[in-house]
Design an enzyme around this catalytic site. Sequence first.
Site, PDB file in Angstrom:
ATOM      1  N   HIS A  20      31.766  50.112   7.073  1.00  0.00           N
ATOM      2  CA  HIS A  20      32.351  50.016   8.417  1.00  0.00           C
ATOM      3  C   HIS A  20      33.594  50.883   8.585  1.00  0.00           C
ATOM      4  CE1 HIS A  20      33.134  48.024  12.256  1.00  0.00           C
ATOM      5  NE2 HIS A  20      34.375  47.805  11.866  1.00  0.00           N
ATOM      6  N   ASP A  78      26.539  47.799   8.523  1.00  0.00           N
ATOM      7  CA  ASP A  78      27.516  48.611   7.782  1.00  0.00           C
ATOM      8  C   ASP A  78      28.400  47.775   6.865  1.00  0.00           C
ATOM      9  OD1 ASP A  78      29.333  47.350   9.476  1.00  0.00           O
ATOM     10  OD2 ASP A  78      29.851  49.149  10.621  1.00  0.00           O
ATOM     11  N   SER A  96      35.300  50.614  15.892  1.00  0.00           N
ATOM     12  CA  SER A  96      35.070  49.174  15.899  1.00  0.00           C
ATOM     13  C   SER A  96      35.419  48.556  17.254  1.00  0.00           C
ATOM     14  CB  SER A  96      35.867  48.539  14.756  1.00  0.00           C
ATOM     15  OG  SER A  96      35.438  47.228  14.501  1.00  0.00           O
TER      16      SER A  96
END
Length: 460
Positions: free
Chosen positions: A414, A381, A215
Amino acid sequence: MRLFCRSVDVLAILLFLLVWGRRAAGVGVVSEGNEHSSHNNSDGKMRRDKEHQMSPVIFVPGQTGSQLEARLHRTSVSHWWCARSSDWYTIWFSALSLLPGAPVCWADNMRLLYDNVTGSFRAQDGVDFRVPNWGGVSSVDYLSPSPIMRSHTVYFAKLIDALKEHGYKPGERLFGAPYDFRFAAPHAFIDNMRALVERVYEVAGQTRVTLVAHSMGSLNSLVFLRQMTVAWRDKHVARLVAFSPCWGGSIEVLRSFASGYVYGSLRQYVSPKVVHAMQRSLESSYFLLPPPEIWDNSTVLVSTPVRNYTSHDYDAFFRDINWEIGSRIWRKTLGLANVLQPPEVDVHVLYGNGRETDIRYAYSSVDFATDPAAITELQGDGTVPLRSLLAANVWKSLSPDRRFETYEFPDVGHQNLLADEGAIATLVRILGLDGQRRSSINGSRDEAGSGGEGGSGGEG
């Protein structure tokens, strides 16, 4: 990326409060002692030969991906029941922050203060922060150090366990780069990261390092790599492996600025209004705003009955939510990552797709007083839209002498990507690890994930 962990289970929280009701002054740390195995001399030689070729791994977490500790010595607090003083304790993540009355104290302690003159951020007066175990993996394997919460706050743990199955050991070829995620690519992180990479390179017998980021950690890794010289990168870094990268930002931060945002079932414990001011104060949230170079001026991100806001309308957006200082902070972080400029290392991007993902927020009033309607699409996601996940695809043409691969994993979320069997198997292949995979990664969909090298997502 979210300010609260998706994976916190309500029953686990209740169990935690019943069994672990009193906070200890010290913080538990997962042991990173050496593993022991029995091999004959031949097996030992083969393993040493294999280890010599194994690229050491440094895990770089995203926003909320590092454990944080705090110590209080405050002269004033937001509410009378909030503690003024304490020894060091875990402030992220602790289920005690969800107790009745606790979220307001937690949010106030987490807030950053912005100096409009110097353009810098600092912690609240009387609140000290530290990141435990720099260089180790025990601050990034789970979001909570509590044994009770481990199974519900899994972060890099599955990836770490899988690499252990292939002979990796913490402190020898497994390392972590936790940081205070409230800040955007802080200078201390850049300096410490360079020293860590150089140390790991030497510890591993001058073997080039693999950065495995998640991320926002991908953005921080990008900023770090671009501040190093080409000669330094070529010597020390083998590749960047980016899980669920938010190259093109996140739409969700716009909601957190406008009205506050708390994910899903955690709303029964925490109101968005409680965390709104804190979320506005985090420098890293501005770092995650969708950049104008990725999101054109025809793509509406936020709307009200009287106007639309795109990535080219942030000045108006911050003015209309009565937070004009946000424009200055955003400009301070604008271009910090500059995703259109490649890092000049080999890059592998692993991402989930096909989850319902927010792409726009429609507010019913001009004062942003109520929760918006979320407009979603099945491209992303669940946290990061597909456009953001794939924004770095331009590197393939901009840097043709460097390897750039993408791997898509349908219907994987995610954070769930870090525990996905196909994604784990793909990382193992990227690292060039031979041999039969063991129990930690058995049962994967296929050896390289659903996209995999040579598959539908092989080169994106």
